[in-house]
Design a protein around this motif. Structure first.
Motif, mmCIF file in Angstrom:
data_model
loop_
_atom_site.group_PDB
_atom_site.id
_atom_site.type_symbol
_atom_site.label_atom_id
_atom_site.label_comp_id
_atom_site.label_asym_id
_atom_site.label_seq_id
_atom_site.Cartn_x
_atom_site.Cartn_y
_atom_site.Cartn_z
ATOM 1 N N LEU A 72 0.784 -1.167 0.041
ATOM 2 C CA LEU A 72 0.049 0.104 0.049
ATOM 3 C C LEU A 72 0.859 1.193 -0.007
ATOM 4 C CD1 LEU A 72 -2.823 1.572 0.179
ATOM 5 C CD2 LEU A 72 -2.394 1.290 2.754
ATOM 6 N N ALA A 73 1.908 1.190 0.672
ATOM 7 C CA ALA A 73 2.822 2.361 1.063
ATOM 8 C C ALA A 73 3.292 2.734 -0.383
ATOM 9 C CB ALA A 73 3.636 2.227 2.201
ATOM 10 N N GLU A 74 4.090 1.839 -1.168
ATOM 11 C CA GLU A 74 4.477 1.926 -2.449
ATOM 12 C C GLU A 74 3.565 2.259 -3.577
ATOM 13 O OE1 GLU A 74 6.295 -1.857 -3.050
ATOM 14 O OE2 GLU A 74 8.359 -1.461 -1.494
ATOM 15 N N GLN A 75 2.390 1.722 -3.465
ATOM 16 C CA GLN A 75 1.438 2.261 -4.345
ATOM 17 C C GLN A 75 0.854 3.510 -4.323
ATOM 18 O OE1 GLN A 75 -1.319 -1.465 -3.856
ATOM 19 N NE2 GLN A 75 -0.632 -2.376 -5.630
ATOM 20 N N GLN A 76 0.645 3.875 -3.000
ATOM 21 C CA GLN A 76 -0.076 5.142 -2.679
ATOM 22 C C GLN A 76 0.855 6.334 -3.030
ATOM 23 O OE1 GLN A 76 -1.835 5.409 1.088
ATOM 24 N NE2 GLN A 76 0.144 5.767 2.202
ATOM 25 N N ALA A 77 2.334 6.060 -2.967
ATOM 26 C CA ALA A 77 3.177 7.059 -3.005
ATOM 27 C C ALA A 77 3.330 7.342 -4.591
ATOM 28 C CB ALA A 77 4.529 6.615 -2.221
ATOM 29 N N ALA A 78 3.294 6.129 -5.258
ATOM 30 C CA ALA A 78 3.619 6.040 -6.698
ATOM 31 C C ALA A 78 2.470 6.749 -7.360
ATOM 32 C CB ALA A 78 3.698 4.882 -7.256
ATOM 33 N N ILE A 79 1.105 6.666 -6.867
ATOM 34 C CA ILE A 79 -0.212 7.220 -7.453
ATOM 35 C C ILE A 79 -0.019 8.752 -7.329
ATOM 36 C CG2 ILE A 79 -2.399 7.674 -7.079
ATOM 37 C CD1 ILE A 79 -2.653 4.671 -6.779
ATOM 38 N N TYR A 80 0.315 9.105 -6.056
ATOM 39 C CA TYR A 80 0.781 10.689 -5.557
ATOM 40 C C TYR A 80 1.518 11.122 -6.668
ATOM 41 C CZ TYR A 80 2.082 14.808 -3.240
ATOM 42 O OH TYR A 80 2.498 16.125 -2.910
ATOM 43 N N LYS A 81 2.587 10.430 -6.718
ATOM 44 C CA LYS A 81 3.873 11.216 -7.547
ATOM 45 C C LYS A 81 3.338 11.508 -9.086
ATOM 46 C CE LYS A 81 8.802 10.738 -8.496
ATOM 47 N NZ LYS A 81 9.802 9.995 -8.081
ATOM 48 N N ALA A 82 2.741 10.492 -9.403
ATOM 49 C CA ALA A 82 2.176 10.211 -10.769
ATOM 50 C C ALA A 82 1.196 11.306 -11.122
ATOM 51 C CB ALA A 82 1.636 8.904 -11.357
ATOM 52 N N TYR A 83 0.169 11.629 -10.132
ATOM 53 C CA TYR A 83 -0.978 12.640 -10.414
ATOM 54 C C TYR A 83 -0.877 13.759 -9.724
ATOM 55 C CZ TYR A 83 -2.540 8.364 -12.908
ATOM 56 O OH TYR A 83 -2.576 7.243 -13.640
ATOM 57 N N LYS A 92 5.499 15.057 1.414
ATOM 58 C CA LYS A 92 4.118 14.131 1.491
ATOM 59 C C LYS A 92 4.512 12.821 0.924
ATOM 60 C CE LYS A 92 -0.701 14.485 0.277
ATOM 61 N NZ LYS A 92 -1.887 15.154 -0.188
ATOM 62 N N TYR A 93 5.163 12.834 -0.205
ATOM 63 C CA TYR A 93 5.512 11.427 -0.958
ATOM 64 C C TYR A 93 6.265 10.539 0.082
ATOM 65 C CZ TYR A 93 8.160 8.464 -4.054
ATOM 66 O OH TYR A 93 8.617 7.235 -4.761
ATOM 67 N N GLU A 94 7.098 10.994 0.811
ATOM 68 C CA GLU A 94 7.789 10.243 1.818
ATOM 69 C C GLU A 94 6.954 9.894 2.801
ATOM 70 O OE1 GLU A 94 10.757 9.272 1.436
ATOM 71 O OE2 GLU A 94 11.468 10.336 -0.620
ATOM 72 N N GLN A 95 5.979 10.879 3.280
ATOM 73 C CA GLN A 95 5.134 10.468 4.339
ATOM 74 C C GLN A 95 4.337 9.202 3.937
ATOM 75 O OE1 GLN A 95 1.880 13.181 5.040
ATOM 76 N NE2 GLN A 95 2.274 12.898 7.370
ATOM 77 N N LEU A 96 3.816 9.351 2.648
ATOM 78 C CA LEU A 96 2.899 8.177 2.082
ATOM 79 C C LEU A 96 3.745 6.887 1.961
ATOM 80 C CD1 LEU A 96 1.079 10.194 -0.654
ATOM 81 C CD2 LEU A 96 0.199 9.133 1.436
ATOM 82 N N LYS A 97 4.741 6.915 1.835
ATOM 83 C CA LYS A 97 5.680 5.515 1.777
ATOM 84 C C LYS A 97 6.029 5.082 3.332
ATOM 85 C CE LYS A 97 9.061 5.065 -1.015
ATOM 86 N NZ LYS A 97 10.412 5.330 -1.703
ATOM 87 N N GLN A 98 5.836 6.075 4.307
ATOM 88 C CA GLN A 98 6.171 5.517 5.480
ATOM 89 C C GLN A 98 4.902 5.356 6.669
ATOM 90 O OE1 GLN A 98 8.563 8.818 7.042
ATOM 91 N NE2 GLN A 98 10.296 8.295 5.622
#
Length: 198
Positions: A72-83, A92-98
């Motif tokens: 989940l952490a990796e997927q949500q960070a990737a979605i955030y970065k992409a969109y 925020k990107y790092e927070q989503l990963k952690q």
């Protein structure tokens, strides 16, 4: 599924659970200390008894525990970065990963749309279900909070949870063992918010 011991439901007990419920955030969790899966099931069972117009039962939950939290952490960070576009923030990107890794469980909250009733009623039903979860967590001494941050409002995130375009991702309920309890809450006087006619 193992039964979790029930708590006597006297009016005083119910009043106490409602009035002492507090959001407990990830920084207040005891990292690495799991919540028993059966308590999570009890939260979900109680969520399933929320009020629902025409019994549409629109709530849908996806539970992440163990290694799936990392996914989940990796997927949500990737979605955030992409969109995120111009609104992208590295913090925020790092927070989503952690964030998921600080929790015992993360429960994605969704609304499965039923066109038989107005959307507002379906949203309200899901919110009632989440309140049942929050009260159950409080009753069992477990920390948690509902967040609509992160990828909640990114349309492309719906695919992670098998949601159709008309469905809604409504956020995430983060669960953990309490390390630092929340303080006393405050509410304004109810008399100021009520018009009582006789």
């Amino acid at each position: 599924m193992i039964d979790v011991p029930s708590i006597p439901s006297t009016p005083a007990t119910i009043n106490e659970v409602i009035r002492t419920r507090r959001s407990v955030f990830t920084q207040q969790f005891d990292p690495g200390q799991p919540v028993d899966d059966q308590v999570i099931w009890q939260m979900l069972q109680n969520a399933n008894w929320a009020p629902t117009h025409k019994r549409t039962e629109p709530w849908r939950f996806t539970v992440f525990s163990g290694e799936s939290r990392k996914t989940l952490a990796e997927q949500q960070a990737a979605i955030y970065k992409a969109y995120a576009g111009d609104k992208f923030k590295q913090g925020k990107y790092e927070q989503l990963k952690q964030l998921p890794m600080l929790c015992s469980h993360v429960i994605a909250i969704a609304m499965k749309r039923n066109l038989a009733v107005p959307e507002m009623e379906e949203i309200a039903a899901v919110a009632c279900a989440v309140q049942n979860m929050a009260l159950t967590a409080q009753a069992y001494g477990v920390g948690g909070y509902w967040s609509t941050g992160g990828i909640t409002f990114i349309e492309e995130a719906k695919a992670l949870f098998n949601l159709a375009p008309e469905d809604r991702l409504m956020g995430f309920f983060y669960v953990g063992q309490v390390r630092i309890p929340s303080g006393d809450g405050h509410r304004g006087n109810i008399e100021e918010k009520v018009t009582w006619l006789k």
